[in-house]
Design a protein around this motif. Structure first.
Motif, PDB file in Angstrom:
ATOM      1  N   ALA A  81      37.807 -17.928 -24.166  1.00 54.52           N
ATOM      2  CA  ALA A  81      36.972 -18.478 -25.394  1.00 54.52           C
ATOM      3  C   ALA A  81      35.502 -17.772 -25.157  1.00 54.52           C
ATOM      4  N   LEU A  82      35.514 -16.486 -24.930  1.00 55.12           N
ATOM      5  CA  LEU A  82      34.117 -15.895 -24.478  1.00 55.12           C
ATOM      6  C   LEU A  82      33.709 -15.788 -26.004  1.00 55.12           C
ATOM      7  N   GLN A  83      32.187 -15.866 -25.796  1.00 52.07           N
ATOM      8  CA  GLN A  83      31.403 -16.167 -27.140  1.00 52.07           C
ATOM      9  C   GLN A  83      30.164 -15.068 -27.240  1.00 52.07           C
ATOM     10  N   GLY A  84      29.796 -14.892 -28.166  1.00 47.84           N
ATOM     11  CA  GLY A  84      28.463 -13.973 -28.506  1.00 47.84           C
ATOM     12  C   GLY A  84      28.519 -12.605 -27.672  1.00 47.84           C
ATOM     13  N   GLU A  85      27.527 -12.416 -26.939  1.00 44.82           N
ATOM     14  CA  GLU A  85      27.367 -11.207 -26.135  1.00 44.82           C
ATOM     15  C   GLU A  85      28.400 -11.123 -25.204  1.00 44.82           C
ATOM     16  N   GLU A  86      28.829 -12.109 -24.537  1.00 41.85           N
ATOM     17  CA  GLU A  86      29.967 -11.951 -23.765  1.00 41.85           C
ATOM     18  C   GLU A  86      31.234 -11.295 -24.361  1.00 41.85           C
ATOM     19  N   LEU A  87      31.714 -11.938 -25.473  1.00 42.68           N
ATOM     20  CA  LEU A  87      32.653 -11.288 -26.249  1.00 42.68           C
ATOM     21  C   LEU A  87      32.443  -9.989 -26.538  1.00 42.68           C
ATOM     22  N   ALA A  88      31.472  -9.709 -26.897  1.00 42.00           N
ATOM     23  CA  ALA A  88      31.278  -8.376 -27.474  1.00 42.00           C
ATOM     24  C   ALA A  88      31.385  -7.272 -26.435  1.00 42.00           C
ATOM     25  N   THR A  89      30.687  -7.687 -25.119  1.00 41.96           N
ATOM     26  CA  THR A  89      30.900  -6.791 -23.932  1.00 41.96           C
ATOM     27  C   THR A  89      32.175  -6.546 -23.500  1.00 41.96           C
ATOM     28  N   ALA A  90      33.110  -7.740 -23.673  1.00 43.91           N
ATOM     29  CA  ALA A  90      34.404  -7.610 -23.212  1.00 43.91           C
ATOM     30  C   ALA A  90      35.224  -6.668 -24.405  1.00 43.91           C
ATOM     31  N   VAL A  91      34.989  -6.798 -25.511  1.00 44.49           N
ATOM     32  CA  VAL A  91      35.529  -6.119 -26.505  1.00 44.49           C
ATOM     33  C   VAL A  91      35.328  -4.650 -26.441  1.00 44.49           C
ATOM     34  N   ARG A  92      34.059  -4.327 -26.111  1.00 45.96           N
ATOM     35  CA  ARG A  92      33.523  -2.990 -25.933  1.00 45.96           C
ATOM     36  C   ARG A  92      34.236  -2.394 -24.783  1.00 45.96           C
ATOM     37  N   ALA A  93      34.483  -3.109 -23.572  1.00 50.53           N
ATOM     38  CA  ALA A  93      34.850  -2.827 -22.362  1.00 50.53           C
ATOM     39  C   ALA A  93      36.488  -2.370 -22.368  1.00 50.53           C
ATOM     40  N   LEU A  94      37.098  -3.117 -23.208  1.00 48.53           N
ATOM     41  CA  LEU A  94      38.410  -2.763 -23.375  1.00 48.53           C
ATOM     42  C   LEU A  94      38.660  -1.700 -24.590  1.00 48.53           C
ATOM     43  N   GLY A  95      37.700  -1.430 -25.321  1.00 46.44           N
ATOM     44  CA  GLY A  95      37.960  -0.471 -26.409  1.00 46.44           C
ATOM     45  C   GLY A  95      38.572  -0.907 -27.684  1.00 46.44           C
ATOM     46  N   ILE A  96      38.727  -2.160 -28.024  1.00 49.01           N
ATOM     47  CA  ILE A  96      39.004  -2.937 -29.015  1.00 49.01           C
ATOM     48  C   ILE A  96      38.566  -2.614 -30.285  1.00 49.01           C
TER      49      ILE A  96
END
Length: 153
Positions: A81-96
Motif C-alpha cells: 500500500a505504498l502511496q505518493g512518492e514512495e510508490l513512484a520511487t518503487a515503480v521507477r526502481a523496478l522499471g514498471i
C-alpha cells in the motif's frame, strides 16, 4: 422548461452516470473510470521484496505494450500500500511502465486478499472477475488466458 435547460439537465445527469474514479496513479494523476470501463483488466499485485514480482515486471511491461489500450489495460497494485512518492520511487526502481494504482481496487471488484505474491487478476469488460493467477506470469501466458476467456485482443 426550455429545450436548452432540458439539455443542460440531461447532460448533467449523464455526467453523473459514470463510476467513481479509481484514484491516483504513481504519478499522482487521477485514473478516470472512463479510462478503464469496458476493457479487460490485468491487475497485478506486487511488492519490492518479492523476487518473482521483480522477475515478471518486464513481461507485464511487454504485455502492456502489446495490448490495444482501447480493449485491455495492465494495472499494478503495490501489496504494501505504498502511496505518493514512495510508490513512484518503487515503480521507477523496478522499471514498471504500466499504470499503478494508489487505491487498492479489491473492494470495488470483490477481489479476495491473497497471502501469496505475485497474484494477477483477470477482469472482463463487464467488471466480472474471471480468473486469479498466483505466481510469476509471462506475457504469452497472460495473452493465452485472456484468449481462453474470450478476449479478442
Amino acid at each position: 422548461m426550455s429545450k436548452k435547460a432540458m439539455l443542460v439537465l440531461c447532460l448533467g445527469l449523464l455526467g453523473g452516470c459514470g463510476g467513481e474514479d479509481w484514484g491516483p496513479d504513481q504519478h499522482g494523476r487521477t485514473v478516470a473510470d472512463e479510462a478503464l470501463r469496458g476493457r479487460w483488466l490485468v491487475i497485478n499485485y506486487w511488492a519490492e521484496w518479492c523476487a518473482p514480482c521483480r522477475k515478471e515486471v518486464p513481461e507485464l511491461n511487454r504485455l502492456s505494450g502489446e495490448l490495444p489500450a482501447a480493449q485491455a489495460r495492465v494495472l499494478g497494485v503495490n501489496f504494501d500500500a505504498l502511496q505518493g512518492e514512495e510508490l513512484a520511487t518503487a515503480v521507477r526502481a523496478l522499471g514498471i511502465d504500466y499504470t499503478n494504482l494508489e487505491r487498492d481496487p479489491a473492494a470495488r471488484l470483490g477481489l479476495e486478499a491473497s497471502a501469496v505474491l505475485p497474484v494477477t487478476w483477470l477482469v472482463d469488460p463487464q467488471g466480472q472477475v474471471r480468473e486469479r493467477l498466483t505466481g510469476e506470469q509471462d506475457a504469452a501466458g497472460l495473452r493465452a488466458r485472456l484468449a481462453a476467456l474470450g478476449a479478442e485482443l
